[in-house]
Design a protein around this motif. Structure first.
Motif, PDB file in Angstrom:
ATOM      1  N   ARG A 117     -24.648 -32.898 -41.790  1.00 53.89           N
ATOM      2  CA  ARG A 117     -23.721 -31.787 -41.551  1.00 53.89           C
ATOM      3  C   ARG A 117     -23.590 -31.546 -40.033  1.00 53.89           C
ATOM      4  O   ARG A 117     -22.493 -31.333 -39.537  1.00 53.89           O
ATOM      5  CB  ARG A 117     -24.197 -30.527 -42.267  1.00 53.89           C
ATOM      6  CG  ARG A 117     -24.215 -30.697 -43.787  1.00 53.89           C
ATOM      7  CD  ARG A 117     -24.730 -29.485 -44.499  1.00 53.89           C
ATOM      8  NE  ARG A 117     -23.575 -28.815 -45.115  1.00 53.89           N
ATOM      9  CZ  ARG A 117     -23.627 -27.631 -45.674  1.00 53.89           C
ATOM     10  NH1 ARG A 117     -24.752 -26.940 -45.697  1.00 53.89           N
ATOM     11  NH2 ARG A 117     -22.546 -27.095 -46.221  1.00 53.89           N
ATOM     12  N   ILE A 118     -24.707 -31.606 -39.335  1.00 57.35           N
ATOM     13  CA  ILE A 118     -24.680 -31.412 -37.884  1.00 57.35           C
ATOM     14  C   ILE A 118     -23.895 -32.540 -37.219  1.00 57.35           C
ATOM     15  O   ILE A 118     -23.068 -32.296 -36.333  1.00 57.35           O
ATOM     16  CB  ILE A 118     -26.111 -31.302 -37.317  1.00 57.35           C
ATOM     17  CG1 ILE A 118     -26.708 -29.954 -37.727  1.00 57.35           C
ATOM     18  CG2 ILE A 118     -26.122 -31.475 -35.794  1.00 57.35           C
ATOM     19  CD1 ILE A 118     -28.163 -29.793 -37.398  1.00 57.35           C
ATOM     20  N   GLN A 119     -24.120 -33.757 -37.663  1.00 60.35           N
ATOM     21  CA  GLN A 119     -23.392 -34.886 -37.088  1.00 60.35           C
ATOM     22  C   GLN A 119     -21.893 -34.735 -37.318  1.00 60.35           C
ATOM     23  O   GLN A 119     -21.090 -35.008 -36.429  1.00 60.35           O
ATOM     24  CB  GLN A 119     -23.897 -36.218 -37.669  1.00 60.35           C
ATOM     25  CG  GLN A 119     -23.487 -37.410 -36.849  1.00 60.35           C
ATOM     26  CD  GLN A 119     -23.911 -37.294 -35.386  1.00 60.35           C
ATOM     27  OE1 GLN A 119     -25.079 -37.145 -35.070  1.00 60.35           O
ATOM     28  NE2 GLN A 119     -22.942 -37.339 -34.470  1.00 60.35           N
ATOM     29  N   PHE A 120     -21.514 -34.262 -38.493  1.00 56.42           N
ATOM     30  CA  PHE A 120     -20.103 -34.022 -38.785  1.00 56.42           C
ATOM     31  C   PHE A 120     -19.525 -33.009 -37.790  1.00 56.42           C
ATOM     32  O   PHE A 120     -18.454 -33.224 -37.223  1.00 56.42           O
ATOM     33  CB  PHE A 120     -19.932 -33.513 -40.229  1.00 56.42           C
ATOM     34  CG  PHE A 120     -18.518 -33.099 -40.548  1.00 56.42           C
ATOM     35  CD1 PHE A 120     -17.593 -34.043 -40.950  1.00 56.42           C
ATOM     36  CD2 PHE A 120     -18.122 -31.781 -40.418  1.00 56.42           C
ATOM     37  CE1 PHE A 120     -16.272 -33.658 -41.237  1.00 56.42           C
ATOM     38  CE2 PHE A 120     -16.809 -31.382 -40.682  1.00 56.42           C
ATOM     39  CZ  PHE A 120     -15.890 -32.334 -41.101  1.00 56.42           C
ATOM     40  N   ILE A 121     -20.246 -31.915 -37.578  1.00 53.16           N
ATOM     41  CA  ILE A 121     -19.784 -30.871 -36.642  1.00 53.16           C
ATOM     42  C   ILE A 121     -19.655 -31.435 -35.232  1.00 53.16           C
ATOM     43  O   ILE A 121     -18.626 -31.275 -34.575  1.00 53.16           O
ATOM     44  CB  ILE A 121     -20.740 -29.665 -36.686  1.00 53.16           C
ATOM     45  CG1 ILE A 121     -20.619 -28.940 -38.039  1.00 53.16           C
ATOM     46  CG2 ILE A 121     -20.464 -28.699 -35.518  1.00 53.16           C
ATOM     47  CD1 ILE A 121     -21.713 -27.913 -38.315  1.00 53.16           C
ATOM     48  N   LEU A 122     -20.684 -32.117 -34.762  1.00 55.93           N
ATOM     49  CA  LEU A 122     -20.674 -32.660 -33.405  1.00 55.93           C
ATOM     50  C   LEU A 122     -19.557 -33.696 -33.225  1.00 55.93           C
ATOM     51  O   LEU A 122     -18.930 -33.747 -32.166  1.00 55.93           O
ATOM     52  CB  LEU A 122     -22.037 -33.251 -33.051  1.00 55.93           C
ATOM     53  CG  LEU A 122     -23.206 -32.249 -33.009  1.00 55.93           C
ATOM     54  CD1 LEU A 122     -24.517 -32.970 -32.743  1.00 55.93           C
ATOM     55  CD2 LEU A 122     -22.954 -31.150 -31.988  1.00 55.93           C
ATOM     56  N   ASN A 123     -19.301 -34.485 -34.257  1.00 54.53           N
ATOM     57  CA  ASN A 123     -18.217 -35.478 -34.181  1.00 54.53           C
ATOM     58  C   ASN A 123     -16.865 -34.809 -34.017  1.00 54.53           C
ATOM     59  O   ASN A 123     -15.968 -35.368 -33.384  1.00 54.53           O
ATOM     60  CB  ASN A 123     -18.207 -36.374 -35.434  1.00 54.53           C
ATOM     61  CG  ASN A 123     -19.362 -37.352 -35.446  1.00 54.53           C
ATOM     62  OD1 ASN A 123     -20.034 -37.573 -34.451  1.00 54.53           O
ATOM     63  ND2 ASN A 123     -19.617 -37.911 -36.627  1.00 54.53           N
ATOM     64  N   GLN A 124     -16.697 -33.617 -34.580  1.00 53.72           N
ATOM     65  CA  GLN A 124     -15.427 -32.894 -34.477  1.00 53.72           C
ATOM     66  C   GLN A 124     -15.221 -32.301 -33.078  1.00 53.72           C
ATOM     67  O   GLN A 124     -14.114 -31.934 -32.718  1.00 53.72           O
ATOM     68  CB  GLN A 124     -15.363 -31.757 -35.506  1.00 53.72           C
ATOM     69  CG  GLN A 124     -15.508 -32.172 -36.931  1.00 53.72           C
ATOM     70  CD  GLN A 124     -14.373 -33.047 -37.403  1.00 53.72           C
ATOM     71  OE1 GLN A 124     -13.218 -32.774 -37.127  1.00 53.72           O
ATOM     72  NE2 GLN A 124     -14.699 -34.119 -38.107  1.00 53.72           N
ATOM     73  N   LEU A 125     -16.308 -32.202 -32.317  1.00 52.18           N
ATOM     74  CA  LEU A 125     -16.230 -31.597 -30.979  1.00 52.18           C
ATOM     75  C   LEU A 125     -15.870 -32.614 -29.917  1.00 52.18           C
ATOM     76  O   LEU A 125     -15.325 -32.274 -28.890  1.00 52.18           O
ATOM     77  CB  LEU A 125     -17.560 -30.923 -30.622  1.00 52.18           C
ATOM     78  CG  LEU A 125     -18.006 -29.802 -31.547  1.00 52.18           C
ATOM     79  CD1 LEU A 125     -19.323 -29.221 -31.058  1.00 52.18           C
ATOM     80  CD2 LEU A 125     -16.939 -28.719 -31.673  1.00 52.18           C
ATOM     81  N   SER A 126     -16.210 -33.882 -30.167  1.00 54.64           N
ATOM     82  CA  SER A 126     -15.982 -34.889 -29.127  1.00 54.64           C
ATOM     83  C   SER A 126     -14.563 -35.413 -29.134  1.00 54.64           C
ATOM     84  O   SER A 126     -13.810 -35.227 -30.018  1.00 54.64           O
ATOM     85  CB  SER A 126     -16.977 -36.028 -29.298  1.00 54.64           C
ATOM     86  OG  SER A 126     -16.963 -36.520 -30.616  1.00 54.64           O
TER      87      SER A 126
END
Length: 178
Positions: A169-178
């Motif tokens: 879930r965290i990786q999904f969120i971080l991927n949306q930020l980059s």
């Protein structure tokens, strides 16, 4: 430097605090949910469930706390700051219980903007009630609907976080930020 204020929201028991805690462990700047603090403070003063007994007072205390968090997040040195719930959450809960509220709540939601809003959908497998979370799972689903409707009413494009392991879930969120 581009400052980004990122809200993580969702109905009760969807994993918001777990994600925020894991982001803190990874060194991200995060602001925790403050409703538990407000609820526990009221309990010390003999009010068992401030949100149920005096919803407007509870909401006003939350609004002040979330406005402070927004200001602190804006001045934080980090480029990305995560917040466990945002100001529109307060209005969504007021809609949920059917209470009216003064216009300064709406004004605060318009004045204190966030860059991205991630919403966590209801997830029965991880849902647990406790002393500060009195809603059942059906109520949690209704709150989720009110949250989506309220944020969309303030022109936010919500990004739904898929269910799964905290790391995913965290990786999904971080991927949306980059």
């Amino acid at each position: 430097m581009r400052k980004e204020l990122i809200v993580i929201t969702g109905g009760p028991g969807t994993g918001k605090t777990t994600i925020i805690d894991a982001l803190i462990e990874q060194g991200y700047a995060c602001f925790p949910e403050i409703s538990r603090q407000v609820t526990l403070e009221a309990k010390k003063q003999g009010i068992e469930q401030l949100f149920l007994e005096k919803p407007l007072l509870f909401s006003e205390l939350l609004l002040e706390g979330r406005k402070k968090q927004h200001e602190q997040a804006t001045t934080d040195a980090a480029e990305i700051v995560f917040l466990d719930r945002g100001i529109p959450d307060i209005l969504a809960y007021m809609h949920y219980i059917g209470d009216s509220y003064p216009s300064f709540f709406d004004q605060a939601s318009k004045e204190h903007r966030y860059h991205k809003v991630f919403v966590l959908p209801p997830w029965e497998d991880i849902y647990v009630s406790d002393e500060a979370r009195y809603e059942n799972f059906e109520q949690a689903k209704l709150i989720y609907d009110h949250l989506k409707e309220t944020y969309q009413g303030y022109d936010y494009n919500l990004i739904e976080v898929p269910q799964g392991k905290v790391e995913d879930r965290i990786q999904f969120i971080l991927n949306q930020l980059s």
